[in-house]
Design a protein around this motif. Structure first.
Motif, PDB file in Angstrom:
ATOM      1  N   PHE A 174     -13.721   9.122  -6.030  1.00  0.00           N
ATOM      2  CA  PHE A 174     -12.472   8.603  -6.590  1.00  0.00           C
ATOM      3  C   PHE A 174     -11.507   8.173  -5.481  1.00  0.00           C
ATOM      4  CE2 PHE A 174      -8.093   9.361  -7.996  1.00  0.00           C
ATOM      5  CZ  PHE A 174      -8.025   8.467  -9.042  1.00  0.00           C
ATOM      6  N   VAL A 175     -11.341   9.016  -4.472  1.00  0.00           N
ATOM      7  CA  VAL A 175     -10.431   8.696  -3.357  1.00  0.00           C
ATOM      8  C   VAL A 175     -10.944   7.474  -2.608  1.00  0.00           C
ATOM      9  CG1 VAL A 175      -9.516   9.510  -1.147  1.00  0.00           C
ATOM     10  CG2 VAL A 175      -9.538  11.038  -3.125  1.00  0.00           C
ATOM     11  N   ASP A 176     -12.232   7.443  -2.344  1.00  0.00           N
ATOM     12  CA  ASP A 176     -12.814   6.303  -1.633  1.00  0.00           C
ATOM     13  C   ASP A 176     -12.611   5.010  -2.416  1.00  0.00           C
ATOM     14  OD1 ASP A 176     -14.321   5.105   0.508  1.00  0.00           O
ATOM     15  OD2 ASP A 176     -16.030   5.025  -0.857  1.00  0.00           O
ATOM     16  N   ASP A 177     -12.871   5.036  -3.710  1.00  0.00           N
ATOM     17  CA  ASP A 177     -12.671   3.850  -4.549  1.00  0.00           C
ATOM     18  C   ASP A 177     -11.203   3.445  -4.591  1.00  0.00           C
ATOM     19  OD1 ASP A 177     -15.363   3.682  -5.100  1.00  0.00           O
ATOM     20  OD2 ASP A 177     -15.203   4.729  -7.027  1.00  0.00           O
ATOM     21  N   SER A 178     -10.317   4.424  -4.673  1.00  0.00           N
ATOM     22  CA  SER A 178      -8.872   4.136  -4.712  1.00  0.00           C
ATOM     23  C   SER A 178      -8.416   3.463  -3.439  1.00  0.00           C
ATOM     24  CB  SER A 178      -8.085   5.433  -4.909  1.00  0.00           C
ATOM     25  OG  SER A 178      -8.384   6.012  -6.140  1.00  0.00           O
ATOM     26  N   LEU A 179      -8.925   3.917  -2.307  1.00  0.00           N
ATOM     27  CA  LEU A 179      -8.551   3.320  -1.031  1.00  0.00           C
ATOM     28  C   LEU A 179      -9.071   1.898  -0.928  1.00  0.00           C
ATOM     29  CD1 LEU A 179      -9.135   6.330   1.357  1.00  0.00           C
ATOM     30  CD2 LEU A 179      -6.948   5.282   0.784  1.00  0.00           C
ATOM     31  N   ARG A 180     -10.264   1.675  -1.422  1.00  0.00           N
ATOM     32  CA  ARG A 180     -10.837   0.318  -1.370  1.00  0.00           C
ATOM     33  C   ARG A 180     -10.024  -0.647  -2.247  1.00  0.00           C
ATOM     34  NH1 ARG A 180     -15.755   0.429   1.095  1.00  0.00           N
ATOM     35  NH2 ARG A 180     -16.739   2.468   1.199  1.00  0.00           N
TER      36      ARG A 180
END
Length: 59
Positions: free
Chosen positions: A50-56
């Motif tokens: 979730f964090v990785d997708d949010s940052l992208r």
């Protein structure tokens, strides 16, 4: 006249808030770097994904 205890508490609270924000950004940055380097980790932990997708999406 100001209460010195209140001022001390305000300074301490500001310091803690600043530190937490700094740690949050550092953690997110390092997580994104790790997820870039290690594609095999995708799907292991939902919050990390979730964090990785949010940052992208925010870049």
């Amino acid at each position: 006249m100001e209460n010195p205890t209140t001022t001390d508490r305000d300074v301490a609270l500001d310091r803690v808030i600043t530190q937490r924000v700094s740690l949050k950004f550092r953690h997110a940055s390092r997580l994104a770097k790790l997820m870039d380097e290690r594609q095999d980790l995708r799907g292991v932990h939902a919050l990390a994904d979730f964090v990785d997708d949010s940052l992208r999406w925010s870049a």
